[in-house]
Write an enzyme that holds these catalytic residues in place. Structure first.
Site: not given
Ligand code: UD1
Length: 417
Positions: A22-23, A117, A122, A124-125, A305, A397
Protein backbone atom coordinates in the site's frame (compact mmCIF):
# COMPACT_ATOMS: atom_id res chain seq x y z
CA UNK A 1 -20.66 -1.11 9.24
CA UNK A 2 -18.81 -4.42 8.82
CA UNK A 3 -17.51 -6.37 11.79
CA UNK A 4 -15.02 -9.23 11.94
CA UNK A 5 -15.88 -12.25 14.01
CA UNK A 6 -12.98 -14.45 15.09
CA UNK A 7 -13.20 -17.78 16.90
CA UNK A 8 -9.80 -17.92 18.58
CA UNK A 9 -7.52 -20.82 19.30
CA UNK A 10 -6.84 -22.22 15.82
CA UNK A 11 -3.24 -22.79 14.84
CA UNK A 12 -2.38 -21.11 11.49
CA UNK A 13 -0.74 -23.32 8.89
CA UNK A 14 -0.30 -23.45 5.12
CA UNK A 15 0.59 -20.97 2.40
CA UNK A 16 -0.80 -17.65 1.27
CA UNK A 17 0.37 -14.95 -1.15
CA UNK A 18 1.09 -11.40 -0.03
CA UNK A 19 -0.15 -8.33 -1.93
CA UNK A 20 1.60 -5.28 -3.33
CA UNK A 21 2.61 -2.64 -0.78
CA UNK A 22 0.00 0.00 0.00
CA UNK A 23 2.62 2.53 1.06
CA UNK A 24 4.58 2.03 -2.16
CA UNK A 25 1.51 2.01 -4.42
CA UNK A 26 0.06 5.29 -3.10
CA UNK A 27 3.03 7.53 -4.02
CA UNK A 28 3.76 5.54 -7.18
CA UNK A 29 0.22 6.08 -8.51
CA UNK A 30 0.73 9.82 -7.91
CA UNK A 31 3.86 9.67 -10.07
CA UNK A 32 1.50 9.26 -13.06
CA UNK A 33 0.65 12.97 -12.59
CA UNK A 34 4.19 13.81 -13.74
CA UNK A 35 3.70 12.70 -17.35
CA UNK A 36 1.16 13.02 -20.16
CA UNK A 37 1.94 9.45 -21.26
CA UNK A 38 0.28 6.29 -19.88
CA UNK A 39 2.03 4.49 -17.03
CA UNK A 40 1.34 0.78 -16.47
CA UNK A 41 1.40 -0.70 -12.97
CA UNK A 42 1.23 -4.31 -11.80
CA UNK A 43 0.89 -5.93 -8.36
CA UNK A 44 -1.45 -3.10 -7.27
CA UNK A 45 -3.25 -4.17 -4.07
CA UNK A 46 -7.08 -4.09 -3.93
CA UNK A 47 -7.54 -1.78 -0.96
CA UNK A 48 -9.85 1.05 0.00
CA UNK A 49 -6.93 3.49 0.17
CA UNK A 50 -6.01 2.62 -3.41
CA UNK A 51 -9.63 3.13 -4.58
CA UNK A 52 -9.65 6.50 -2.81
CA UNK A 53 -6.42 7.51 -4.55
CA UNK A 54 -7.78 6.41 -7.94
CA UNK A 55 -10.95 8.45 -7.35
CA UNK A 56 -8.84 11.45 -6.46
CA UNK A 57 -6.64 11.08 -9.55
CA UNK A 58 -9.74 10.49 -11.69
CA UNK A 59 -11.29 13.74 -10.38
CA UNK A 60 -8.16 15.54 -11.55
CA UNK A 61 -8.57 14.25 -15.10
CA UNK A 62 -6.23 11.24 -14.97
CA UNK A 63 -7.55 8.31 -17.04
CA UNK A 64 -7.81 5.11 -14.99
CA UNK A 65 -8.05 1.70 -16.71
CA UNK A 66 -7.90 -1.65 -14.92
CA UNK A 67 -5.62 -4.22 -16.58
CA UNK A 68 -5.88 -7.88 -15.57
CA UNK A 69 -6.19 -9.02 -11.94
CA UNK A 70 -3.80 -6.56 -10.32
CA UNK A 71 -2.84 -4.17 -13.11
CA UNK A 72 -3.70 -0.55 -13.85
CA UNK A 73 -2.98 2.03 -16.51
CA UNK A 74 -3.00 5.68 -15.48
CA UNK A 75 -3.01 8.33 -18.17
CA UNK A 76 -2.21 11.85 -17.01
CA UNK A 77 -2.69 13.31 -20.52
CA UNK A 78 -6.05 14.82 -19.57
CA UNK A 79 -4.98 16.38 -16.25
CA UNK A 80 -7.22 19.46 -15.84
CA UNK A 81 -8.21 19.89 -12.20
CA UNK A 82 -5.28 20.20 -9.77
CA UNK A 83 -7.43 20.06 -6.63
CA UNK A 84 -7.59 17.54 -3.76
CA UNK A 85 -10.71 18.31 -1.77
CA UNK A 86 -11.14 18.04 2.00
CA UNK A 87 -13.58 15.16 1.44
CA UNK A 88 -10.78 13.10 -0.15
CA UNK A 89 -7.87 14.13 2.06
CA UNK A 90 -9.76 13.63 5.33
CA UNK A 91 -10.28 9.93 4.56
CA UNK A 92 -6.71 9.40 3.45
CA UNK A 93 -3.78 11.51 4.55
CA UNK A 94 -1.60 10.16 1.74
CA UNK A 95 -3.65 12.36 -0.65
CA UNK A 96 -1.04 15.03 0.18
CA UNK A 97 1.24 13.07 -2.21
CA UNK A 98 -0.43 14.78 -5.20
CA UNK A 99 0.92 18.18 -4.10
CA UNK A 100 4.50 17.88 -5.37
CA UNK A 101 3.71 16.26 -8.74
CA UNK A 102 0.89 18.73 -9.50
CA UNK A 103 3.02 21.84 -8.91
CA UNK A 104 5.93 20.33 -10.80
CA UNK A 105 3.94 19.38 -13.91
CA UNK A 106 1.13 21.97 -14.09
CA UNK A 107 2.51 24.84 -12.02
CA UNK A 108 -0.35 24.83 -9.53
CA UNK A 109 -2.06 22.72 -6.84
CA UNK A 110 -4.78 23.17 -4.25
CA UNK A 111 -4.69 20.41 -1.66
CA UNK A 112 -6.67 20.29 1.55
CA UNK A 113 -4.66 20.11 4.77
CA UNK A 114 -4.97 16.63 6.29
CA UNK A 115 -6.00 17.97 9.69
CA UNK A 116 -6.04 15.83 12.82
CA UNK A 117 -5.41 12.13 12.71
CA UNK A 118 -6.15 9.43 15.24
CA UNK A 119 -2.49 8.53 15.77
CA UNK A 120 -1.17 12.06 16.22
CA UNK A 121 -0.98 15.58 14.81
CA UNK A 122 0.93 14.65 11.61
CA UNK A 123 1.52 18.09 10.07
CA UNK A 124 2.79 18.62 6.49
CA UNK A 125 5.06 21.59 7.18
CA UNK A 126 8.09 19.79 5.75
CA UNK A 127 6.33 19.15 2.44
CA UNK A 128 5.54 22.87 2.24
CA UNK A 129 9.01 23.99 3.36
CA UNK A 130 10.62 21.85 0.64
CA UNK A 131 8.40 23.19 -2.13
CA UNK A 132 9.08 26.75 -0.97
CA UNK A 133 12.81 26.04 -1.12
CA UNK A 134 12.23 25.00 -4.75
CA UNK A 135 10.71 28.41 -5.44
CA UNK A 136 7.00 27.61 -5.10
CA UNK A 137 4.74 30.31 -3.72
CA UNK A 138 2.72 28.56 -1.03
CA UNK A 139 -0.23 29.96 0.90
CA UNK A 140 -2.51 28.20 3.35
CA UNK A 141 -6.08 29.52 3.15
CA UNK A 142 -9.37 28.09 4.34
CA UNK A 143 -7.75 24.76 5.16
CA UNK A 144 -6.14 24.38 1.74
CA UNK A 145 -2.49 24.48 0.70
CA UNK A 146 -2.27 26.49 -2.49
CA UNK A 147 1.08 26.13 -4.27
CA UNK A 148 2.16 27.85 -7.47
CA UNK A 149 5.35 27.96 -9.51
CA UNK A 150 6.03 28.65 -13.18
CA UNK A 151 8.85 26.11 -12.95
CA UNK A 152 10.29 24.69 -9.74
CA UNK A 153 14.01 25.20 -9.23
CA UNK A 154 16.43 22.66 -7.84
CA UNK A 155 17.36 23.29 -4.19
CA UNK A 156 19.16 21.84 -1.22
CA UNK A 157 16.53 20.71 1.30
CA UNK A 158 17.16 19.33 4.76
CA UNK A 159 13.99 18.15 6.46
CA UNK A 160 13.68 18.75 10.22
CA UNK A 161 12.76 15.12 10.81
CA UNK A 162 12.68 11.98 8.70
CA UNK A 163 9.39 12.03 6.82
CA UNK A 164 8.39 9.29 4.40
CA UNK A 165 5.67 10.99 2.35
CA UNK A 166 7.53 14.31 2.69
CA UNK A 167 10.60 12.76 1.03
CA UNK A 168 8.40 11.18 -1.65
CA UNK A 169 6.52 14.40 -2.41
CA UNK A 170 9.71 16.42 -2.75
CA UNK A 171 11.49 13.74 -4.78
CA UNK A 172 8.59 13.67 -7.27
CA UNK A 173 8.49 17.48 -7.48
CA UNK A 174 12.25 17.67 -8.04
CA UNK A 175 12.08 15.34 -11.07
CA UNK A 176 10.71 18.16 -13.24
CA UNK A 177 12.49 21.06 -11.51
CA UNK A 178 15.22 23.05 -13.22
CA UNK A 179 18.63 21.89 -12.01
CA UNK A 180 19.70 19.68 -9.10
CA UNK A 181 17.78 19.05 -5.87
CA UNK A 182 19.44 17.46 -2.88
CA UNK A 183 17.18 16.07 -0.14
CA UNK A 184 19.10 15.61 3.11
CA UNK A 185 17.79 13.64 6.09
CA UNK A 186 15.70 11.75 3.52
CA UNK A 187 13.60 8.76 4.52
CA UNK A 188 15.36 5.48 3.65
CA UNK A 189 12.21 3.33 3.58
CA UNK A 190 12.08 0.65 0.84
CA UNK A 191 8.89 2.29 -0.46
CA UNK A 192 10.91 5.45 -1.22
CA UNK A 193 13.31 3.29 -3.23
CA UNK A 194 10.41 1.64 -5.10
CA UNK A 195 9.06 5.08 -6.01
CA UNK A 196 12.53 6.21 -7.14
CA UNK A 197 12.83 3.10 -9.34
CA UNK A 198 9.48 3.84 -10.94
CA UNK A 199 10.45 7.49 -11.55
CA UNK A 200 13.79 6.40 -13.03
CA UNK A 201 11.98 4.10 -15.46
CA UNK A 202 9.88 7.16 -16.41
CA UNK A 203 13.06 9.04 -17.29
CA UNK A 204 13.90 10.74 -13.97
CA UNK A 205 17.54 11.15 -12.91
CA UNK A 206 17.72 10.13 -9.26
CA UNK A 207 20.59 8.75 -7.19
CA UNK A 208 20.92 7.90 -3.52
CA UNK A 209 17.37 6.63 -2.85
CA UNK A 210 17.63 4.29 0.14
CA UNK A 211 20.26 6.54 1.77
CA UNK A 212 19.64 9.75 3.69
CA UNK A 213 20.85 11.95 0.83
CA UNK A 214 18.90 11.78 -2.43
CA UNK A 215 20.07 13.73 -5.49
CA UNK A 216 17.68 14.51 -8.32
CA UNK A 217 18.72 16.15 -11.60
CA UNK A 218 15.59 17.76 -12.99
CA UNK A 219 14.53 16.92 -16.56
CA UNK A 220 12.10 18.71 -18.91
CA UNK A 221 9.64 15.87 -19.07
CA UNK A 222 9.00 12.29 -18.03
CA UNK A 223 7.54 9.51 -20.18
CA UNK A 224 5.35 6.42 -19.79
CA UNK A 225 6.72 3.23 -18.20
CA UNK A 226 5.78 -0.09 -16.63
CA UNK A 227 6.35 -0.76 -12.95
CA UNK A 228 5.59 -3.67 -10.61
CA UNK A 229 4.76 -2.54 -7.03
CA UNK A 230 6.99 -4.14 -4.35
CA UNK A 231 5.48 -6.66 -1.88
CA UNK A 232 3.91 -5.29 1.29
CA UNK A 233 6.42 -5.71 4.13
CA UNK A 234 3.89 -4.65 6.77
CA UNK A 235 1.25 -7.11 5.57
CA UNK A 236 3.98 -9.77 5.58
CA UNK A 237 5.07 -8.88 9.11
CA UNK A 238 1.46 -8.92 10.30
CA UNK A 239 0.87 -12.48 9.02
CA UNK A 240 4.16 -13.61 10.55
CA UNK A 241 2.94 -12.28 13.92
CA UNK A 242 -0.43 -14.00 13.46
CA UNK A 243 1.32 -17.33 12.86
CA UNK A 244 3.77 -16.75 15.72
CA UNK A 245 1.04 -16.10 18.28
CA UNK A 246 -1.01 -19.17 17.31
CA UNK A 247 1.94 -21.60 17.46
CA UNK A 248 1.64 -21.87 13.68
CA UNK A 249 3.67 -22.97 10.69
CA UNK A 250 3.11 -20.83 7.60
CA UNK A 251 4.81 -19.98 4.32
CA UNK A 252 4.14 -16.53 2.86
CA UNK A 253 4.51 -16.33 -0.91
CA UNK A 254 5.22 -13.45 -3.34
CA UNK A 255 7.08 -11.53 -0.65
CA UNK A 256 10.59 -10.91 0.56
CA UNK A 257 12.40 -10.78 3.87
CA UNK A 258 14.83 -8.27 2.37
CA UNK A 259 13.15 -5.28 4.06
CA UNK A 260 12.06 -7.05 7.21
CA UNK A 261 15.38 -7.51 9.03
CA UNK A 262 14.36 -5.94 12.33
CA UNK A 263 10.99 -7.70 12.35
CA UNK A 264 12.55 -11.08 11.54
CA UNK A 265 15.20 -10.51 14.25
CA UNK A 266 12.51 -9.83 16.86
CA UNK A 267 10.56 -12.94 15.85
CA UNK A 268 13.76 -14.99 16.13
CA UNK A 269 14.31 -13.47 19.61
CA UNK A 270 10.75 -14.51 20.47
CA UNK A 271 11.73 -18.10 19.67
CA UNK A 272 10.38 -18.54 16.13
CA UNK A 273 12.18 -20.49 13.47
CA UNK A 274 12.32 -18.54 10.19
CA UNK A 275 13.47 -19.71 6.78
CA UNK A 276 14.04 -17.05 4.15
CA UNK A 277 13.64 -18.02 0.50
CA UNK A 278 14.01 -15.77 -2.55
CA UNK A 279 10.30 -14.91 -2.87
CA UNK A 280 8.87 -16.53 0.26
CA UNK A 281 9.25 -16.70 4.05
CA UNK A 282 8.42 -19.65 6.30
CA UNK A 283 7.81 -19.26 10.03
CA UNK A 284 7.48 -22.08 12.54
CA UNK A 285 6.41 -20.88 15.99
CA UNK A 286 7.44 -22.33 19.36
CA UNK A 287 4.75 -23.56 21.80
CA UNK A 288 5.09 -20.28 23.70
CA UNK A 289 6.70 -17.03 22.57
CA UNK A 290 9.26 -15.14 24.65
CA UNK A 291 8.59 -11.45 25.36
CA UNK A 292 10.50 -9.05 23.07
CA UNK A 293 11.12 -5.37 23.80
CA UNK A 294 11.44 -2.89 20.95
CA UNK A 295 11.72 0.75 20.01
CA UNK A 296 10.23 2.17 16.81
CA UNK A 297 12.28 4.51 14.60
CA UNK A 298 12.63 5.35 10.89
CA UNK A 299 13.89 2.59 8.55
CA UNK A 300 16.08 0.55 8.85
CA UNK A 301 15.06 0.45 12.53
CA UNK A 302 11.88 -1.23 13.77
CA UNK A 303 8.79 0.11 11.88
CA UNK A 304 6.08 1.98 13.81
CA UNK A 305 3.60 0.21 11.48
CA UNK A 306 4.52 -3.11 13.21
CA UNK A 307 4.40 -1.82 16.79
CA UNK A 308 0.76 -2.71 17.51
CA UNK A 309 1.14 -6.25 16.13
CA UNK A 310 4.14 -6.90 18.40
CA UNK A 311 2.20 -5.48 21.33
CA UNK A 312 -0.43 -8.17 20.66
CA UNK A 313 2.06 -11.03 20.57
CA UNK A 314 3.74 -9.81 23.75
CA UNK A 315 0.39 -9.95 25.57
CA UNK A 316 0.61 -13.73 25.82
CA UNK A 317 4.40 -14.16 25.68
CA UNK A 318 6.54 -15.40 28.51
CA UNK A 319 8.03 -12.37 30.32
CA UNK A 320 7.78 -8.58 30.29
CA UNK A 321 8.35 -6.39 27.21
CA UNK A 322 8.84 -2.65 26.94
CA UNK A 323 7.59 -1.09 23.73
CA UNK A 324 8.74 2.43 22.97
CA UNK A 325 7.01 4.46 20.26
CA UNK A 326 9.16 7.33 18.96
CA UNK A 327 7.42 8.33 15.69
CA UNK A 328 3.82 9.14 16.61
CA UNK A 329 2.67 10.60 19.92
CA UNK A 330 -0.65 8.82 20.14
CA UNK A 331 -0.11 5.37 18.76
CA UNK A 332 -1.19 3.25 21.73
CA UNK A 333 -4.91 3.30 21.08
CA UNK A 334 -4.99 -0.49 20.73
CA UNK A 335 -3.86 -0.82 24.37
CA UNK A 336 -7.29 -0.27 25.91
CA UNK A 337 -8.85 -2.68 23.43
CA UNK A 338 -6.21 -5.36 24.08
CA UNK A 339 -6.90 -4.92 27.80
CA UNK A 340 -10.56 -5.73 27.10
CA UNK A 341 -9.27 -9.15 26.05
CA UNK A 342 -7.48 -9.44 29.39
CA UNK A 343 -4.00 -8.12 28.48
CA UNK A 344 -1.82 -6.60 31.19
CA UNK A 345 -0.35 -3.38 29.75
CA UNK A 346 0.74 -0.21 31.47
CA UNK A 347 1.47 3.02 29.59
CA UNK A 348 4.16 5.40 30.81
CA UNK A 349 4.55 8.29 28.37
CA UNK A 350 5.62 6.78 25.07
CA UNK A 351 6.48 3.42 26.66
CA UNK A 352 4.09 0.51 27.04
CA UNK A 353 5.05 -2.18 29.50
CA UNK A 354 3.46 -5.48 28.54
CA UNK A 355 3.38 -8.29 31.10
CA UNK A 356 2.72 -11.57 29.34
CA UNK A 357 -0.17 -13.65 30.63
CA UNK A 358 -1.22 -17.26 29.89
CA UNK A 359 -4.42 -16.60 27.99
CA UNK A 360 -6.56 -13.88 26.45
CA UNK A 361 -10.32 -14.11 26.42
CA UNK A 362 -12.52 -13.09 23.47
CA UNK A 363 -14.59 -9.88 23.74
CA UNK A 364 -16.13 -7.09 21.68
CA UNK A 365 -13.43 -4.61 20.65
CA UNK A 366 -13.22 -1.62 18.38
CA UNK A 367 -10.67 -0.91 15.65
CA UNK A 368 -9.26 2.61 15.97
CA UNK A 369 -6.70 2.84 13.17
CA UNK A 370 -5.21 0.58 10.56
CA UNK A 371 -2.39 -1.14 12.43
CA UNK A 372 -4.27 -1.08 15.75
CA UNK A 373 -6.92 -3.14 13.97
CA UNK A 374 -4.30 -5.65 12.88
CA UNK A 375 -3.20 -6.07 16.50
CA UNK A 376 -6.79 -6.85 17.52
CA UNK A 377 -7.04 -9.49 14.79
CA UNK A 378 -3.82 -11.10 16.05
CA UNK A 379 -5.04 -11.06 19.64
CA UNK A 380 -8.45 -12.40 18.56
CA UNK A 381 -6.79 -15.34 16.79
CA UNK A 382 -5.25 -16.52 20.06
CA UNK A 383 -7.97 -15.44 22.52
CA UNK A 384 -10.27 -18.13 23.88
CA UNK A 385 -13.80 -17.91 22.52
CA UNK A 386 -15.22 -15.27 20.23
CA UNK A 387 -13.80 -11.84 19.49
CA UNK A 388 -15.87 -9.34 17.51
CA UNK A 389 -13.95 -6.43 15.99
CA UNK A 390 -16.05 -3.41 15.15
CA UNK A 391 -15.20 -0.64 12.62
CA UNK A 392 -13.07 -2.82 10.40
CA UNK A 393 -13.17 -0.28 7.59
CA UNK A 394 -9.76 0.64 8.98
CA UNK A 395 -8.50 -2.87 8.14
CA UNK A 396 -9.95 -2.68 4.62
CA UNK A 397 -7.84 0.42 4.01
CA UNK A 398 -4.64 -1.59 4.24
CA UNK A 399 -5.15 -5.38 4.22
CA UNK A 400 -6.38 -7.05 1.04
CA UNK A 401 -9.05 -9.75 1.65
CA UNK A 402 -7.79 -10.32 5.19
CA UNK A 403 -10.55 -12.72 6.23
CA UNK A 404 -10.03 -14.83 3.09
CA UNK A 405 -6.27 -15.01 3.58
CA UNK A 406 -6.57 -15.91 7.27
CA UNK A 407 -9.23 -18.52 6.51
CA UNK A 408 -6.86 -20.06 3.94
CA UNK A 409 -4.39 -20.50 6.80
CA UNK A 410 -7.03 -22.23 8.92
CA UNK A 411 -8.36 -19.35 11.05
CA UNK A 412 -12.06 -19.22 11.93
CA UNK A 413 -12.81 -15.69 10.71
CA UNK A 414 -16.05 -14.32 9.35
CA UNK A 415 -17.14 -10.88 8.15
CA UNK A 416 -20.54 -9.69 9.32
CA UNK A 417 -22.29 -6.98 7.34
C1 UD1 B 1 4.27 7.11 6.39
C2 UD1 B 1 3.46 5.86 6.18
C3 UD1 B 1 2.87 5.38 7.52
C4 UD1 B 1 3.99 5.23 8.54
C5 UD1 B 1 4.84 6.49 8.64
C6 UD1 B 1 6.06 6.33 9.52
C7 UD1 B 1 2.62 6.13 3.91
C8 UD1 B 1 1.45 6.39 3.02
N1 UD1 B 1 2.38 6.17 5.24
O1 UD1 B 1 3.39 8.12 6.88
O2 UD1 B 1 2.22 4.14 7.29
O3 UD1 B 1 3.43 4.96 9.81
O4 UD1 B 1 5.31 6.86 7.33
O5 UD1 B 1 6.84 5.28 9.07
O6 UD1 B 1 3.71 5.87 3.45
N2 UD1 B 1 6.03 15.15 10.40
C9 UD1 B 1 6.01 16.51 10.63
N3 UD1 B 1 5.92 17.35 9.55
C10 UD1 B 1 5.84 16.90 8.27
C11 UD1 B 1 5.88 15.52 8.04
C12 UD1 B 1 5.97 14.67 9.14
O7 UD1 B 1 6.06 16.97 11.78
O8 UD1 B 1 5.76 17.73 7.34
C13 UD1 B 1 6.15 14.21 11.56
C14 UD1 B 1 4.92 13.35 11.75
O9 UD1 B 1 3.95 14.00 12.52
C15 UD1 B 1 5.50 12.12 12.41
C16 UD1 B 1 6.88 11.99 11.80
O10 UD1 B 1 7.18 13.27 11.25
O11 UD1 B 1 5.62 12.34 13.80
C17 UD1 B 1 7.00 10.96 10.70
O12 UD1 B 1 5.91 11.09 9.81
P1 UD1 B 1 5.98 10.68 8.27
O13 UD1 B 1 7.18 9.85 7.99
O14 UD1 B 1 5.80 11.91 7.44
O15 UD1 B 1 4.69 9.77 8.13
P2 UD1 B 1 3.82 9.65 6.83
O16 UD1 B 1 4.70 9.87 5.64
O17 UD1 B 1 2.58 10.42 6.96
Amino acid sequence: MDKLLIEGGRRLSGEVAMSGAKNAALPILCASLLTAEPVHFTNVPHLNDISTMLRLLGDMGVGVTMEGADGLVLNGGGLNNPVASYEMVKTMRASILVLGPLVARGGEARVSLPGGCAIGARPVDQHIKGLQAMGAEVTVEQGYVHAKAIRLKGARICTDMVTVTGTENLMMAACLAEGETIIENAAREPEVVDLANCLISMGARISGAGTDIIRIQGVDKLHGATHAIMPDRIETGTYLCAAAVTGGDIRLLKTSAAYLDTVVDKLLDAGCDITVERDAIRLVAPPRLKAVSLRTAPYPAFPTDMQAQFMAINCIADGVATIRETIFENRFMHVNELMRLGANIQIEGNNAIVRGIDRLEGAMVMATDLRASASLVIAGLVAEGETVIDRIYHLDRGYERIEEKLAKLGAAVRRMH
